[in-house]
Design an enzyme around this catalytic site. Structure first.
Site, PDB file in Angstrom:
ATOM      1  N   GLU A 151      64.702 132.561  10.957  1.00  0.00           N
ATOM      2  CA  GLU A 151      65.699 132.516   9.778  1.00  0.00           C
ATOM      3  C   GLU A 151      65.280 131.221   9.007  1.00  0.00           C
ATOM      4  OE1 GLU A 151      69.434 132.907  11.648  1.00  0.00           O
ATOM      5  OE2 GLU A 151      68.797 134.731  12.436  1.00  0.00           O
ATOM      6  N   GLU A 175      61.784 134.777  20.480  1.00  0.00           N
ATOM      7  CA  GLU A 175      62.589 135.554  19.859  1.00  0.00           C
ATOM      8  C   GLU A 175      61.888 136.620  18.941  1.00  0.00           C
ATOM      9  OE1 GLU A 175      66.437 133.550  19.585  1.00  0.00           O
ATOM     10  OE2 GLU A 175      65.382 132.423  18.063  1.00  0.00           O
ATOM     11  N   HIS A 208      63.045 128.369  13.883  1.00  0.00           N
ATOM     12  CA  HIS A 208      63.725 129.553  14.093  1.00  0.00           C
ATOM     13  C   HIS A 208      63.232 130.491  12.960  1.00  0.00           C
ATOM     14  CE1 HIS A 208      67.080 132.428  13.944  1.00  0.00           C
ATOM     15  NE2 HIS A 208      67.264 132.112  15.293  1.00  0.00           N
ATOM     16  N   ASN A 234      73.585 129.304  19.510  1.00  0.00           N
ATOM     17  CA  ASN A 234      73.151 129.033  18.215  1.00  0.00           C
ATOM     18  C   ASN A 234      74.224 129.415  17.227  1.00  0.00           C
ATOM     19  OD1 ASN A 234      71.786 128.574  15.756  1.00  0.00           O
ATOM     20  ND2 ASN A 234      70.433 130.024  16.173  1.00  0.00           N
ATOM     21  N   TRP A 235      75.021 128.590  16.780  1.00  0.00           N
ATOM     22  CA  TRP A 235      76.237 129.148  15.883  1.00  0.00           C
ATOM     23  C   TRP A 235      75.681 129.587  14.594  1.00  0.00           C
ATOM     24  CZ3 TRP A 235      80.977 125.278  17.092  1.00  0.00           C
ATOM     25  CH2 TRP A 235      81.183 125.359  18.229  1.00  0.00           C
ATOM     26  N   LYS A 236      74.477 129.278  14.288  1.00  0.00           N
ATOM     27  CA  LYS A 236      73.990 129.534  12.796  1.00  0.00           C
ATOM     28  C   LYS A 236      75.025 129.025  11.887  1.00  0.00           C
ATOM     29  CE  LYS A 236      71.269 133.277  14.797  1.00  0.00           C
ATOM     30  NZ  LYS A 236      70.553 134.612  14.566  1.00  0.00           N
ATOM     31  N   GLY A 288      69.883 139.964  16.372  1.00  0.00           N
ATOM     32  CA  GLY A 288      71.140 140.316  15.565  1.00  0.00           C
ATOM     33  C   GLY A 288      71.976 141.525  15.983  1.00  0.00           C
ATOM     34  N   SER A 305      69.514 139.411  20.577  1.00  0.00           N
ATOM     35  CA  SER A 305      70.467 140.319  21.020  1.00  0.00           C
ATOM     36  C   SER A 305      70.938 140.130  22.339  1.00  0.00           C
ATOM     37  CB  SER A 305      70.090 141.794  20.768  1.00  0.00           C
ATOM     38  OG  SER A 305      70.190 142.059  19.441  1.00  0.00           O
ATOM     39  N   GLY A 330      72.921 134.016  19.737  1.00  0.00           N
ATOM     40  CA  GLY A 330      73.228 133.889  18.415  1.00  0.00           C
ATOM     41  C   GLY A 330      74.726 134.445  18.371  1.00  0.00           C
TER      42      GLY A 330
HETATM   43  P1  PGA Z   1      71.223 136.988  18.317  1.00  0.00           P
HETATM   44  O1  PGA Z   1      70.535 135.568  17.755  1.00  0.00           O
HETATM   45  O2  PGA Z   1      71.503 136.608  19.498  1.00  0.00           O
HETATM   46  O3  PGA Z   1      72.279 137.258  17.306  1.00  0.00           O
HETATM   47  O4  PGA Z   1      70.219 138.249  18.348  1.00  0.00           O
HETATM   48  C1  PGA Z   1      69.566 135.025  18.373  1.00  0.00           C
HETATM   49  C2  PGA Z   1      68.885 134.040  17.445  1.00  0.00           C
HETATM   50  O5  PGA Z   1      68.530 134.177  16.223  1.00  0.00           O
HETATM   51  O6  PGA Z   1      68.696 133.004  17.766  1.00  0.00           O
END
Ligand code: PGA
Length: 248
Positions: A97, A165, A95, A8-10, A171, A210, A231
């Protein structure tokens, strides 16, 4: 069975040029990682071009978010059909976010139904914001799961991937323990069985939060999940290739 790894490149990287570079490094890493089924979720604006220049079969693509509606007056929105037309076979739904920006569990449930109807596999994200000793996180996750699966017919349950998650673990560098995730895997299965019947036992669960090159393998081996949603490590070409190659 191959482990499902979602990158997931966000909202990264900044340019198409960098996106191609990152994708090329990811593709190269995927070629030696035989036990991994890779799904790359780039920003929607890069999706079509990355898909078009990829000739292999090892990597599938996902949209990071879509609307449930088929079209209409939704400024800034992306429909499932548009995502599919650009090359997405998967879509990340709900998600944390997106939820933080106001997407509700009910909306997530509608997107899940619309995705199944469009032939796009939904990856439904659930997870509590924080944990206390009273165990409230279980009821929080149960409500998200019930709303997310509300419109799913029992026969389609296995077509939905669940990404658990915990928001407090996203993060950073320290993941939840595989032991705690194992407990959550059982809880998620029980919840889906309770809502939809026995087919819920076969639901596929991923872990996200993470995930790094050092904790990915133990999480996959010890927690009962079939994959990982990665992420920030997925946008670091070196770390991500170390991660997927650590899975054999
Ligand atoms: P992260 O993000 O691996 O940076 O914790 C995971 C996610 O939010 O999908």
């Amino acid at each position: 069975m191959k482990a499902i790894i979602v990158a997931n490149w966000k909202m990264n990287p900044a340019t198409m040029r960098e996106a191609k570079k990152l994708f090329d490094a990811t593709r190269e890493a995927s070629e030696s990682a035989r036990n991994v089924g890779l799904i790359v979720a780039p920003p929607a604006i890069f999706l079509r071009e990355l898909r078009a220049r990829y000739k292999g079969k090892r990597i599938a693509f996902a949209a990071q978010s879509t609307n449930a509606e088929a079209g209409g007056a939704f400024t800034g929105g992306i429909s499932l059909l548009q995502a599919k037309d650009a090359g997405a076979q998967y879509v990340i739904v709900g998600h944390s976010e997106r939820r933080a920006k106001g997407e509700t569990s009910e909306e997530a449930g509608k997107i899940v139904v619309a995705a199944l109807a469009s032939g796009v596999t939904p990856i439904l994200c659930v997870g509590e914001l924080s944990r206390t000793h009273s165990g409230e996180h279980f009821s929080f996750v149960r409500e998200q799961l019930q709303a997310g699966f509300a419109g799913v017919e029992p026969g389609k349950i296995v077509k939905v991937l669940i990404a658990y998650e915990p928001v407090w673990a996203i993060g950073g560098e320290k993941t939840m323990s595989p032991h705690d995730m194992h407990e959550m895997t059982i809880f998620i299965k029980k919840t889906i069985v309770g809502a939809k019947g026995e087919a819920g036992m076969n639901v596929k669960i991923l872990y996200g939060g993470s995930t790094t090159e050092s904790n990915a393998a133990p999480m996959l081996q010890e927690s009962g999940v079939v994959g990982l949603l990665v992420g920030h490590v997925s946008i670091d070409a070196y770390r991500f290739s170390t991660l997927i190659n650590s899975l054999g």
